[in-house]
Design a protein around this motif. Sequence first.
Motif, PDB file in Angstrom:
ATOM      1  N   ASP A  12      98.527 137.229  86.039  1.00 22.60           N
ATOM      2  CA  ASP A  12      99.182 138.490  85.728  1.00 22.60           C
ATOM      3  C   ASP A  12     100.654 138.350  86.103  1.00 22.60           C
ATOM      4  O   ASP A  12     100.968 138.125  87.268  1.00 22.60           O
ATOM      5  N   PRO A  13     101.538 138.450  85.127  1.00 23.18           N
ATOM      6  CA  PRO A  13     102.949 138.304  85.497  1.00 23.18           C
ATOM      7  C   PRO A  13     103.405 139.411  86.430  1.00 23.18           C
ATOM      8  O   PRO A  13     104.379 139.255  87.153  1.00 23.18           O
ATOM      9  N   GLN A  16     107.084 140.742  88.533  1.00 22.37           N
ATOM     10  CA  GLN A  16     108.014 139.766  89.113  1.00 22.37           C
ATOM     11  C   GLN A  16     109.293 139.608  88.291  1.00 22.37           C
ATOM     12  O   GLN A  16     110.386 139.712  88.844  1.00 22.37           O
ATOM     13  N   LEU A  76     115.351 136.468  81.668  1.00 19.88           N
ATOM     14  CA  LEU A  76     114.204 137.052  82.360  1.00 19.88           C
ATOM     15  C   LEU A  76     113.466 138.039  81.463  1.00 19.88           C
ATOM     16  O   LEU A  76     112.241 138.161  81.536  1.00 19.88           O
ATOM     17  N   PRO A  80     107.534 136.572  79.393  1.00 19.76           N
ATOM     18  CA  PRO A  80     106.772 137.058  80.550  1.00 19.76           C
ATOM     19  C   PRO A  80     106.674 136.013  81.665  1.00 19.76           C
ATOM     20  O   PRO A  80     106.396 136.372  82.799  1.00 19.76           O
ATOM     21  N   GLU A  81     106.877 134.728  81.323  1.00 21.92           N
ATOM     22  CA  GLU A  81     106.872 133.693  82.355  1.00 21.92           C
ATOM     23  C   GLU A  81     108.193 132.948  82.296  1.00 21.92           C
ATOM     24  O   GLU A  81     108.269 131.821  81.797  1.00 21.92           O
ATOM     25  N   PRO A  82     109.261 133.575  82.769  1.00 18.13           N
ATOM     26  CA  PRO A  82     110.592 132.987  82.593  1.00 18.13           C
ATOM     27  C   PRO A  82     110.751 131.709  83.412  1.00 18.13           C
ATOM     28  O   PRO A  82     110.096 131.545  84.441  1.00 18.13           O
TER      29      PRO A  82
ATOM     30  N   TYR B  26     105.672 130.073  88.717  1.00 17.13           N
ATOM     31  CA  TYR B  26     106.998 130.640  88.465  1.00 17.13           C
ATOM     32  C   TYR B  26     107.267 131.870  89.320  1.00 17.13           C
ATOM     33  O   TYR B  26     108.402 132.208  89.596  1.00 17.13           O
ATOM     34  N   ARG B  27     106.162 132.556  89.776  1.00 16.88           N
ATOM     35  CA  ARG B  27     106.381 133.757  90.591  1.00 16.88           C
ATOM     36  C   ARG B  27     107.023 133.397  91.924  1.00 16.88           C
ATOM     37  O   ARG B  27     107.822 134.156  92.469  1.00 16.88           O
ATOM     38  N   LEU B  30     110.640 132.878  91.269  1.00 14.37           N
ATOM     39  CA  LEU B  30     111.348 134.153  91.115  1.00 14.37           C
ATOM     40  C   LEU B  30     111.551 134.821  92.467  1.00 14.37           C
ATOM     41  O   LEU B  30     112.602 135.428  92.718  1.00 14.37           O
ATOM     42  N   ARG B  34     115.056 135.942  94.158  1.00 17.94           N
ATOM     43  CA  ARG B  34     115.394 137.279  94.675  1.00 17.94           C
ATOM     44  C   ARG B  34     115.939 137.189  96.093  1.00 17.94           C
ATOM     45  O   ARG B  34     116.866 137.919  96.468  1.00 17.94           O
TER      46      ARG B  34
END
Lengths: 109, 130
Positions: A12-13, A16, A76, A80-82, B26-27, B30, B34
């Motif tokens: 689930d993106p 973020q 971004l 959804p998945e940059p 990727y989270r 990110l 931040r």
Amino acid sequence: MSAETAPVPARDPGLQPERTRLAWRRTTLSSTVAAVLAVKTTLNGGAEPAGIIACALCIAVWLGFLRIAHHRIRTLAASPEPPALAPRHATATVLSIVALAVCAAALVF
Amino acid sequence: MIGFVRNVRLWFVPEQVRKDGSTPDYRFSLANERTFLAWLRTALALIGGGFAVDQFLPDLRWGWRVGLALALLAAGVLCSLRAVNHWVRCERAMRRGEDLPVSRFPALLSVVVAVVALAMVVVVLVGWEG
């Protein structure tokens, strides 16, 4: 723990990318405040030629910063998945802030 | 020091970061970004504080005013340089699956900010008497 491998759940993106986009927005706001203070310092300093040059550099640096931020925000928003931030952009962002500080020192001094 | 020079090279040659290890979720990247941006905002706030000292404490003697302003500006520069350095180190640690780097910079910065704040209080009080 079962021996069989569980199917990998779809990621689930979440929020973020959006949170990161908003972080960029906040950062552009901060840089705008710094640029406005630079203009105020120049105007209060009697607007000498050297001061005006330093102020113009501050504004150019601010515009450069906005450009980088805009580019990143669009990246971004596009996926959804940059992809991760490129180190080149991180360095450019930091160098623009350093340049802003150097111009600020010239204005204050 | 040599490690720092190697990190500086990484700022400019992104391909070298990509060569290390595997791409993390990727989270996490990110989140790292931040954190980097939060440090940049801290740096920008310090720079804004430098301008503010110069503009909004006009009764101070010139030396004190410019000294405080330059100290805040220098702190802003340090903070932003450290931000990109820490970002690169975290990114690389995530790719290699290592522990994230620890840092005493946050403690150092908070001590410096506390000292500058105390100096401001003293200077403003003394400035009003004189």
